[in-house]
Design an enzyme around this catalytic site. Structure first.
Site, PDB file in Angstrom:
ATOM      1  N   ASP A  16       0.858  -1.183   0.000  1.00 21.60           N
ATOM      2  CA  ASP A  16       0.000   0.000   0.000  1.00 21.60           C
ATOM      3  C   ASP A  16       0.895   1.235   0.000  1.00 21.60           C
ATOM      4  O   ASP A  16       1.614   1.496   0.970  1.00 21.60           O
ATOM      5  CB  ASP A  16      -0.877  -0.039   1.257  1.00 21.60           C
ATOM      6  N   ASP A  40      -5.087   7.036  -6.738  1.00 26.47           N
ATOM      7  CA  ASP A  40      -5.472   8.426  -6.499  1.00 26.47           C
ATOM      8  C   ASP A  40      -6.482   8.525  -5.349  1.00 26.47           C
ATOM      9  O   ASP A  40      -6.306   9.301  -4.410  1.00 26.47           O
ATOM     10  CB  ASP A  40      -6.054   8.995  -7.800  1.00 26.47           C
TER      11      ASP A  40
END
Length: 193
Positions: A16, A40
């Site tokens: 992540d 995003d």
């Protein structure tokens, strides 16, 4: 997987990107800078509402209300992220019709992001695989462009403090493709040591 370029480390990871404790992380943004899906959206959610406010300011003050052009990069604070900065760049939407142009625009994303990180004295930067999600850039080609561009920047630009660059990949499948590309580049060129 790690490799060395001009005394600096390039590492492939799965994970992540919002958890990376680098000075800067790169956001695969859309031109509005107002958040979206994929990387995003994850970055905007993790950073909090102040990131959206900062992006709106960038649009007004630096871009005169226009969208961020493909291949260009802008920087904001990281707010609630572990990273000090978020560098926003817009990858090309893959059509397959203008491959050389698309490859250059993708290379510009990496180069301009690294230059912006260097301009802000960052020592470490984490990238996602830019444009390979909803923008459909083929992952194998994107890996070659990304790793070659990062290596060339680290080899040819010496007036910066960047010592570590991570490619944070979303899936094991993407990791395997990037790993194969890194090994191919190492054997076929001197870009990676």
């Amino acid at each position: 997987m790690k490799t060395n370029v001009n005394g600096r480390t390039v590492e492939l990871l799965t994970g992540d990107i919002t958890k990376q404790q680098t000075d800067a992380i790169v956001n695969a943004a859309n031109g509005t800078l107002l958040g979206g899906g994929g990387v995003d959206g994850a970055i905007h959610r993790a950073a909090g509402n102040n990131l959206l406010t900062a992006c709106k300011s960038v649009r007004q003050e630096k871009l005169n209300g226009e969208k961020l052009p493909t291949g260009e990069a802008v920087i904001t604070d990281g707010f609630r992220l572990p990273a000090t900065y978020v560098i926003h760049t817009v990858g090309p939407v893959w059509s397959g019709n203008h491959q050389q142009r698309d490859e250059q625009l993708l290379a510009d994303c990496y180069w301009n992001s690294l230059q912006l990180a260097a301009d802000h004295q960052a020592t470490s930067v984490a990238f996602p695989s830019i444009a390979t999600g909803v923008y459909r850039f083929p992952v194998d080609l994107a890996a070659q462009v990304a790793l070659t561009t990062i290596a060339r920047f680290l080899r040819n630009q010496n007036d910066h403090d960047i010592r570590y660059v991570a490619m944070v990949l979303f899936s094991e499948q993407d990791y395997d493709i990037y790993q194969a590309s890194m090994e191919e580049i190492k054997t076929s060129t001197r870009d990676l040591e």
